[in-house]
Design a protein around this motif. Structure first.
Motif, PDB file in Angstrom:
ATOM      1  N   VAL A  88       0.953  -0.979   0.039  1.00 48.14           N
ATOM      2  CA  VAL A  88       0.148  -0.024   0.090  1.00 48.14           C
ATOM      3  C   VAL A  88       0.817   1.267   0.086  1.00 48.14           C
ATOM      4  CG1 VAL A  88      -2.038  -1.007   1.145  1.00 48.14           C
ATOM      5  CG2 VAL A  88      -0.081  -0.064   2.592  1.00 48.14           C
ATOM      6  N   THR A  89       2.023   1.224   0.128  1.00 48.63           N
ATOM      7  CA  THR A  89       3.042   2.374   0.193  1.00 48.63           C
ATOM      8  C   THR A  89       4.432   1.686  -0.226  1.00 48.63           C
ATOM      9  OG1 THR A  89       3.775   4.060   1.174  1.00 48.63           O
ATOM     10  CG2 THR A  89       3.213   2.442   2.571  1.00 48.63           C
ATOM     11  N   ASP A  90       5.427   2.305  -0.687  1.00 48.29           N
ATOM     12  CA  ASP A  90       6.698   1.929  -0.479  1.00 48.29           C
ATOM     13  C   ASP A  90       7.801   2.798   0.281  1.00 48.29           C
ATOM     14  OD1 ASP A  90       7.029   4.399  -2.062  1.00 48.29           O
ATOM     15  OD2 ASP A  90       7.803   3.524  -3.999  1.00 48.29           O
ATOM     16  N   ARG A  91       6.844   3.562   0.950  1.00 47.71           N
ATOM     17  CA  ARG A  91       7.638   4.361   2.328  1.00 47.71           C
ATOM     18  C   ARG A  91       7.839   3.678   3.336  1.00 47.71           C
ATOM     19  NH1 ARG A  91       4.060   8.610   4.148  1.00 47.71           N
ATOM     20  NH2 ARG A  91       2.416   7.300   3.193  1.00 47.71           N
ATOM     21  N   CYS A  92       8.741   3.743   4.069  1.00 52.86           N
ATOM     22  CA  CYS A  92       9.189   2.886   5.176  1.00 52.86           C
ATOM     23  C   CYS A  92       9.722   3.814   6.636  1.00 52.86           C
ATOM     24  CB  CYS A  92       9.968   1.622   5.200  1.00 52.86           C
ATOM     25  SG  CYS A  92       9.875   0.631   6.418  1.00 52.86           S
ATOM     26  N   ASN A  93       9.657   3.402   7.697  1.00 54.65           N
ATOM     27  CA  ASN A  93      10.188   4.195   8.753  1.00 54.65           C
ATOM     28  C   ASN A  93      11.433   3.576   9.335  1.00 54.65           C
ATOM     29  OD1 ASN A  93       8.194   2.286   9.614  1.00 54.65           O
ATOM     30  ND2 ASN A  93       7.290   3.705  11.103  1.00 54.65           N
ATOM     31  N   GLU A  94      11.699   2.477   8.622  1.00 55.13           N
ATOM     32  CA  GLU A  94      12.844   1.664   9.045  1.00 55.13           C
ATOM     33  C   GLU A  94      13.924   1.564   7.848  1.00 55.13           C
ATOM     34  OE1 GLU A  94      11.895  -0.980  13.088  1.00 55.13           O
ATOM     35  OE2 GLU A  94      11.754  -2.046  11.372  1.00 55.13           O
ATOM     36  N   ARG A  95      15.141   1.232   8.053  1.00 51.74           N
ATOM     37  CA  ARG A  95      16.178   1.018   6.885  1.00 51.74           C
ATOM     38  C   ARG A  95      16.688  -0.229   7.145  1.00 51.74           C
ATOM     39  NH1 ARG A  95      13.546   4.453   5.646  1.00 51.74           N
ATOM     40  NH2 ARG A  95      14.110   6.478   4.882  1.00 51.74           N
ATOM     41  N   CYS A  96      16.153  -1.427   6.901  1.00 52.07           N
ATOM     42  CA  CYS A  96      16.737  -2.925   7.199  1.00 52.07           C
ATOM     43  C   CYS A  96      17.713  -3.172   6.060  1.00 52.07           C
ATOM     44  CB  CYS A  96      15.597  -3.751   7.258  1.00 52.07           C
ATOM     45  SG  CYS A  96      14.341  -3.389   8.514  1.00 52.07           S
ATOM     46  N   LEU A  97      18.884  -3.688   6.687  1.00 50.73           N
ATOM     47  CA  LEU A  97      19.887  -3.974   6.118  1.00 50.73           C
ATOM     48  C   LEU A  97      19.732  -4.733   4.541  1.00 50.73           C
ATOM     49  CD1 LEU A  97      22.291  -5.501   8.901  1.00 50.73           C
ATOM     50  CD2 LEU A  97      22.409  -3.492   7.836  1.00 50.73           C
ATOM     51  N   TYR A  98      18.651  -5.538   4.756  1.00 50.53           N
ATOM     52  CA  TYR A  98      18.273  -6.693   3.576  1.00 50.53           C
ATOM     53  C   TYR A  98      17.178  -5.921   2.680  1.00 50.53           C
ATOM     54  CZ  TYR A  98      15.238  -7.703   7.314  1.00 50.53           C
ATOM     55  OH  TYR A  98      14.113  -7.539   8.476  1.00 50.53           O
ATOM     56  N   CYS A  99      16.754  -5.049   3.229  1.00 50.99           N
ATOM     57  CA  CYS A  99      15.304  -4.394   2.313  1.00 50.99           C
ATOM     58  C   CYS A  99      15.644  -3.057   1.784  1.00 50.99           C
ATOM     59  CB  CYS A  99      14.249  -4.663   3.441  1.00 50.99           C
ATOM     60  SG  CYS A  99      12.786  -4.160   2.852  1.00 50.99           S
TER      61      CYS A  99
ATOM     62  N   VAL B  58      21.591  -4.647  18.626  1.00 53.36           N
ATOM     63  CA  VAL B  58      21.393  -5.395  17.551  1.00 53.36           C
ATOM     64  C   VAL B  58      20.258  -5.200  16.643  1.00 53.36           C
ATOM     65  CG1 VAL B  58      21.354  -7.855  16.631  1.00 53.36           C
ATOM     66  CG2 VAL B  58      22.662  -7.143  18.739  1.00 53.36           C
ATOM     67  N   TYR B  59      19.176  -4.719  17.138  1.00 51.14           N
ATOM     68  CA  TYR B  59      17.915  -4.195  16.596  1.00 51.14           C
ATOM     69  C   TYR B  59      18.145  -3.198  15.777  1.00 51.14           C
ATOM     70  CZ  TYR B  59      13.160  -3.298  15.130  1.00 51.14           C
ATOM     71  OH  TYR B  59      12.036  -3.052  14.288  1.00 51.14           O
ATOM     72  N   ARG B  60      18.863  -1.877  16.373  1.00 49.50           N
ATOM     73  CA  ARG B  60      19.354  -0.734  15.596  1.00 49.50           C
ATOM     74  C   ARG B  60      20.333  -1.074  14.612  1.00 49.50           C
ATOM     75  NH1 ARG B  60      18.368   4.400  16.741  1.00 49.50           N
ATOM     76  NH2 ARG B  60      17.493   4.200  18.806  1.00 49.50           N
ATOM     77  N   ARG B  61      21.145  -2.061  14.819  1.00 53.79           N
ATOM     78  CA  ARG B  61      22.087  -2.313  13.536  1.00 53.79           C
ATOM     79  C   ARG B  61      21.524  -2.757  12.306  1.00 53.79           C
ATOM     80  NH1 ARG B  61      26.366  -7.403  13.226  1.00 53.79           N
ATOM     81  NH2 ARG B  61      27.033  -6.795  11.088  1.00 53.79           N
ATOM     82  N   ILE B  62      20.243  -3.741  12.497  1.00 53.53           N
ATOM     83  CA  ILE B  62      19.415  -4.178  11.393  1.00 53.53           C
ATOM     84  C   ILE B  62      18.684  -3.213  10.840  1.00 53.53           C
ATOM     85  CG2 ILE B  62      18.047  -5.999  10.807  1.00 53.53           C
ATOM     86  CD1 ILE B  62      19.197  -7.871  13.255  1.00 53.53           C
ATOM     87  N   THR B  63      17.857  -2.531  11.429  1.00 51.38           N
ATOM     88  CA  THR B  63      16.758  -1.584  11.186  1.00 51.38           C
ATOM     89  C   THR B  63      16.980  -0.171  11.365  1.00 51.38           C
ATOM     90  OG1 THR B  63      15.819  -1.229  13.416  1.00 51.38           O
ATOM     91  CG2 THR B  63      14.925  -3.581  12.129  1.00 51.38           C
ATOM     92  N   GLY B  64      18.024   0.164  11.992  1.00 49.64           N
ATOM     93  CA  GLY B  64      18.359   1.764  12.098  1.00 49.64           C
ATOM     94  C   GLY B  64      17.389   2.369  13.304  1.00 49.64           C
ATOM     95  N   GLY B  65      16.641   1.681  14.083  1.00 43.57           N
ATOM     96  CA  GLY B  65      15.768   2.135  14.636  1.00 43.57           C
ATOM     97  C   GLY B  65      15.583   1.495  16.259  1.00 43.57           C
ATOM     98  N   PRO B  66      14.957   2.152  17.277  1.00 42.76           N
ATOM     99  CA  PRO B  66      14.866   1.334  18.442  1.00 42.76           C
ATOM    100  C   PRO B  66      13.722   0.205  18.528  1.00 42.76           C
ATOM    101  CG  PRO B  66      13.473   3.467  18.366  1.00 42.76           C
ATOM    102  CD  PRO B  66      14.093   3.377  17.039  1.00 42.76           C
TER     103      PRO B  66
END
Ligand code: SAM
Length: 324
Positions: free
Chosen positions: A15-26, A125-133
């Motif tokens: 429904v959108t290509d916006r995201c509020n995370e920046r996952c390493l693999y995505c 670790v979560y922050r390393r993967i997604t950029g967030g808390p």
């Protein structure tokens, strides 16, 4: 409708290509292919496409993205979509960040299931993967449980050297909360660098590793949703763990029932093939649904038997646009 004798009745809608995370693999920070096209389809477009799909026999719908909870009026879309004749089940895939405010309204609007991505519990670790808390995601999981969805499931992407140490705590967390955890093999999506021989961790290896600690009891009849996960129950802890071996399970596609609608209005018959059918001209035709119907029929006829991820697949669109 069928493809190779498989009923195709599951539509995943980005429904959108916006995201509020920046996952390493995505959608990694350095990814240059990001266009920021935002919500390509209007609510009316989405509902019309879902109605035509339901008329053609689609029964299960999942709203995804990008991060679907960033879309304005998602609750309204859910309410209208679940009222369409033929729509039996509507689920949502989310990173959970906005669930604290939206879980109850989405459930009340008719969403039946929610899948929440959770790749680690340790905040760093979560922050390393997604950029967030991670804390707001945990709050989102609690909100989803309080809202009493029929199923809440957790999704974890397996990455060697990144989150193996998190797997046992995640299993414990999921069993404490009575939530199934699904472990997903990394797929070559968004860009080639996402999956390397060094970071790939197979479900087979994880199963062998878990078996050294606990007996894994296969649950061949357990169906929690409409996807390809194979479930086991861990004998001591009672945790229910599903394995999604997209890369190593050679029979992964045998029961594929899915089609994807990308955020910019294209039907994608298979995640692991580039072919897409553009629905935008058919959407501009407001007098008749016939052109839309024909494109759906064509997409189903052309759905490949299996993905091409093992054949040097070169991704060329961000996963957030295609829809996970
Ligand atoms: N933002 C939502 C979320 O976090 O669930 C929905 C979209 S996200 C693209 C959907 C799922 O795709 C997530 O569980 C995510 O972990 C998974 N995913 C994204 N890229 C992947 C990849 N390269 N390999 C395996 N799974 C991936």
């Amino acid at each position: 409708m069928n493809s190779f004798g498989r009923p195709i009745d599951y539509l995943r809608i980005s429904v959108t290509d916006r995201c509020n995370e920046r996952c390493l693999y995505c959608r990694p920070h350095q990814y240059a292919g990001w266009q920021g096209t935002a919500d390509g389809l209007t609510d009316t477009d989405l509902l019309r496409i879902a109605r035509v799909a339901a008329e053609l026999g689609f029964r299960k719908f999942r709203l995804t993205g990008g991060e679907p909870l960033l879309r304005p009026n998602l609750t309204g879309v859910v309410r209208e979509m679940t009222r369409l004749a033929g729509v039996q089940c509507l689920g949502i895939s989310t990173n959970g960040l906005k669930l604290p405010g939206l879980a109850a309204p989405l459930r009340a609007a008719g969403a039946r299931t929610v899948n929440i991505s959770l790749d680690a519990l340790t905040p760093s670790v979560y922050r390393r993967i997604t950029g967030g808390p991670v804390e707001p995601v945990l709050e989102g999981i609690r909100a989803a449980l309080d809202a009493r969805f029929e199923f809440v499931k957790l999704n974890t992407v397996l990455m060697r050297g990144v989150n193996e140490e998190e797997l046992w705590p995640l299993i414990r967390f999921s069993s404490e909360h009575g939530i199934p955890l699904r472990l997903i093999e990394l797929m070559p999506l968004t860009s080639r660098d996402v999956l390397t021989p060094a970071n790939f961790l197979s479900v087979g290896e994880v199963i062998r590793w878990l078996r050294q600690r606990e007996e894994l009891v296969p649950q061949p009849d357990l169906r929690l949703g409409h996807g390809p996960a194979k479930y086991y129950r861990l004998a001591k802890s009672g945790a229910v763990v599903g394995f999604i071996g997209a890369m190593t399970n050679l029979h992964f596609c045998d029961t594929c029932n899915k089609m994807r609608l990308t955020a910019d209005g294209r039907l994608r018959p298979c995640l692991g093939h580039h072919d897409e059918l553009d629905l935008r001209d058919a959407l501009a035709e407001t007098e008749s649904d016939e052109p839309l119907r024909r494109l759906f029929e064509l997409a189903i006829t052309n759905k490949p038997w299996e993905h091409a991820f093992r054949e040097g697949f070169n991704p060329c669109r961000p996963m957030t646009a295609i829809g996970g």
